[in-house]
Scaffold this active site. Structure first.
Site, PDB file in Angstrom:
ATOM      1  N   SER A 125      -1.249   8.037   0.063  1.00 35.85           N
ATOM      2  CA  SER A 125      -1.218   6.808  -0.735  1.00 35.85           C
ATOM      3  C   SER A 125      -0.344   6.974  -1.963  1.00 35.85           C
ATOM      4  CB  SER A 125      -2.651   6.461  -1.183  1.00 35.85           C
ATOM      5  OG  SER A 125      -2.638   5.474  -2.186  1.00 35.85           O
ATOM      6  N   TYR A 149     -10.768   9.218  -5.305  1.00 33.89           N
ATOM      7  CA  TYR A 149     -10.128   8.800  -4.040  1.00 33.89           C
ATOM      8  C   TYR A 149      -8.695   9.332  -3.988  1.00 33.89           C
ATOM      9  CZ  TYR A 149      -7.153   6.011  -1.100  1.00 33.89           C
ATOM     10  OH  TYR A 149      -6.192   5.643  -0.206  1.00 33.89           O
ATOM     11  N   LYS A 153      -6.626  12.352  -1.550  1.00 35.23           N
ATOM     12  CA  LYS A 153      -5.332  12.198  -0.854  1.00 35.23           C
ATOM     13  C   LYS A 153      -4.394  13.340  -1.256  1.00 35.23           C
ATOM     14  CE  LYS A 153      -6.122   8.501   1.539  1.00 35.23           C
ATOM     15  NZ  LYS A 153      -6.249   8.594   3.004  1.00 35.23           N
TER      16      LYS A 153
HETATM   17  C1  WQD Z   1      -3.034  -5.141  -7.069  1.00 35.57           C
HETATM   18  C2  WQD Z   1      -2.776  -5.936  -8.354  1.00 35.57           C
HETATM   19  C3  WQD Z   1      -4.540  -5.739  -9.958  1.00 35.57           C
HETATM   20  C4  WQD Z   1      -7.533  -7.846  -7.514  1.00 35.57           C
HETATM   21  C5  WQD Z   1      -5.237  -0.159  -4.629  1.00 35.57           C
HETATM   22  C6  WQD Z   1      -5.572   1.295  -4.611  1.00 35.57           C
HETATM   23  C7  WQD Z   1      -4.537   2.055  -3.831  1.00 35.57           C
HETATM   24  C8  WQD Z   1      -4.357   1.445  -2.467  1.00 35.57           C
HETATM   25  C9  WQD Z   1      -4.048  -0.046  -2.566  1.00 35.57           C
HETATM   26  C10 WQD Z   1      -5.606   2.730  -0.873  1.00 35.57           C
HETATM   27  C11 WQD Z   1      -3.165  -5.170  -9.615  1.00 35.57           C
HETATM   28  C12 WQD Z   1      -4.412  -7.175  -9.455  1.00 35.57           C
HETATM   29  C13 WQD Z   1      -6.364  -7.246  -7.959  1.00 35.57           C
HETATM   30  C14 WQD Z   1      -8.026  -8.998  -8.167  1.00 35.57           C
HETATM   31  C15 WQD Z   1      -6.157  -8.913  -9.677  1.00 35.57           C
HETATM   32  N1  WQD Z   1      -5.512   1.639  -1.677  1.00 35.57           N
HETATM   33  N2  WQD Z   1      -5.680  -7.784  -9.022  1.00 35.57           N
HETATM   34  N3  WQD Z   1      -7.314  -9.490  -9.238  1.00 35.57           N
HETATM   35  O1  WQD Z   1      -4.880  -1.407  -7.426  1.00 35.57           O
HETATM   36  O2  WQD Z   1      -2.429  -1.599  -6.718  1.00 35.57           O
HETATM   37  O3  WQD Z   1      -4.012  -0.336  -5.289  1.00 35.57           O
HETATM   38  O4  WQD Z   1      -5.122  -0.647  -3.305  1.00 35.57           O
HETATM   39  O5  WQD Z   1      -4.784   3.590  -0.685  1.00 35.57           O
HETATM   40  O6  WQD Z   1      -4.973   3.382  -3.709  1.00 35.57           O
HETATM   41  O7  WQD Z   1      -5.530   1.749  -5.961  1.00 35.57           O
HETATM   42  O8  WQD Z   1      -4.197  -2.803  -5.407  1.00 35.57           O
HETATM   43  O9  WQD Z   1      -4.835  -5.048  -4.656  1.00 35.57           O
HETATM   44  O10 WQD Z   1      -6.472  -3.750  -6.104  1.00 35.57           O
HETATM   45  O11 WQD Z   1      -4.387  -4.678  -7.120  1.00 35.57           O
HETATM   46  O12 WQD Z   1      -5.544  -9.376 -10.665  1.00 35.57           O
HETATM   47  O13 WQD Z   1      -9.095  -9.588  -7.819  1.00 35.57           O
HETATM   48  O14 WQD Z   1      -3.571  -7.107  -8.334  1.00 35.57           O
HETATM   49  O15 WQD Z   1      -4.783  -5.708 -11.364  1.00 35.57           O
HETATM   50  O16 WQD Z   1      -2.248  -5.510 -10.630  1.00 35.57           O
HETATM   51  P1  WQD Z   1      -3.866  -1.544  -6.345  1.00 35.57           P
HETATM   52  P2  WQD Z   1      -5.054  -4.103  -5.781  1.00 35.57           P
END
Ligand code: WQD
Length: 340
Positions: A125, A149, A153
């Site tokens: 990841s 997590y 990885k």
């Molecule tokens: C994306 C953007 C949030 C939800 C995570 C894991 C990573 C990988 C992918 C496994 C950010 C914003 C999110 C919401 C929001 N998983 N957001 N409201 O955090 O980049 O990555 O998932 O491997 O390891 O860390 O993805 O989709 O959670 O967030 O504003 O309800 O959307 O702040 O900017 P992230 P995400």
């Protein structure tokens, strides 16, 4: 016909990769404990490909079960997806994450070694980059993790690199995913998060179906185009096809290689929301909230190595990703039911 063992093959990325493997002519065996998925996914894979993959409902924490799988089948390579993947949950129950994602993986690698199966594609990841000093992010950037997590990885990457040093006959591809979203165009398989979705697009999709009232935007004071977080969203089918290219590479090389699987494009939260509104034809109400602890401002991939080494690049854009995500969500408003 080569036989591929896919651990976690009834999960989101695992099921999409299984479809692409079958359609590329591989024989697929799935091993999954159904913690975060269900046997229904097997039927969906069969509906898409016409093939019902051989399935073992087994746990990586059961070494005897793993030895049996390798004894009963001549496995040419393994694609290893199985593992817990919720960042926030990993902070609350780190020992469970280390036990499952590290000890479970070690059992798999031991079983592979014993069976003489030394071709592996590992689901890593972009979270291993922590808060990058610049973007786009290259594979040789510094690695640092901010949650258990992500650390599991990183530890798996180190274990596999050491394994390749100890035995150069191994071939290991460490694939660093950016933000997988979307679904198979059939709408038969897609992402079914447990409970309240942590990730952006599954949450937006549930707002679109009326399951959630509004989108909470975690902060709009980042140094980005519109103040909201920017990420490299990649279509899950593009990601699946990247695994096939990695497998081909593993069959014709030895040693360990890390490769980013992203599009090289960054989209903000509000840009994704707008794209999803276009896809579903509905307004997605939202409220700006405080930043989410641990979030970084911007993250997107340098895709040069994937292109050069694997001859792979992502093809779908954000509109197709949202189109396919909405198609799956509207056909499966409660996702694919989980194991009881
Ligand atoms: C994306 C953007 C949030 C939800 C995570 C894991 C990573 C990988 C992918 C496994 C950010 C914003 C999110 C919401 C929001 N998983 N957001 N409201 O955090 O980049 O990555 O998932 O491997 O390891 O860390 O993805 O989709 O959670 O967030 O504003 O309800 O959307 O702040 O900017 P992230 P995400």
């Amino acid at each position: 016909m080569k036989t591929i063992l896919v651990t976690g093959g009834t999960g989101y990325i695992g099921s999409h990769t299984t479809v692409e493997l079958i359609q590329a002519g591989y024989q697929v065996i799935i091993l999954d404990n159904l913690y975060n998925s269900s046997r229904e996914v097997l039927k969906r894979i069969q509906a898409i490909t016409g093939v019902l993959p051989k399935f073992y409902e087994k746990d990586l924490l059961d070494p005897a079960a793993l030895q049996m799988v390798f004894k009963e089948n001549a496995i040419d390579a393994v694609i290893h997806f199985a593992g817990y993947k919720a960042v926030g949950e990993s902070v609350e129950i780190p020992l469970t994450y280390y036990q499952n994602n590290i000890a479970g993986s070690l059992n798999l690698y031991e079983a592979m070694k014993e069976a003489g199966c030394r071709k592996l594609v590992f689901s890593s990841s972009a979270t291993v980059y922590g808060n990058p000093q610049s973007v786009p992010i290259r594979e040789d950037f510094p690695l640092s993790t901010t949650n258990p997590y992500g650390t599991t990885k990183l530890f798996n990457e180190r274990i596999l690199e050491d394994l390749c040093i100890s035995d150069p006959s191994w071939s290991v591809l460490l694939l660093r995913y950016f933000n997988p979203i979307g679904a198979h165009p059939s709408g038969l398989i897609g992402e079914t998060p447990n409970g309240i979705p942590n990730n952006l697009v599954p949450y937006i999709a549930q707002v679109a179906t009326g399951k959630r009232e509004f989108l909470r935007v975690w902060g709009n004071d980042y140094d980005t185009v519109d103040g909201t977080g920017v990420r490299d969203y990649i279509h899950v089918v593009d990601l699946a096809q990247g695994h096939l290219k990695a497998l081909e590479y593993a069959f014709s090389h030895t040693g360990a290689e890390t490769v980013n699987l992203g599009t090289g494009n960054g989209y903000s939260v509000l840009q994704v929301k707008n794209a999803f509104e276009k896809a579903c034809g509905k307004e997605i109400p939202y409220q700006i909230m405080e930043r989410r602890p641990g979030d970084i401002a911007i993250c997107y991939a340098d895709t040069a190595k994937a292109k050069k080494l694997l001859g792979w690049n992502a093809r779908y854009g954000i509109d197709e990703m949202c189109r396919d995500s909405w198609n799956f969500q509207s056909k499966n408003p409660n996702g694919i039911e989980k194991a009881q």
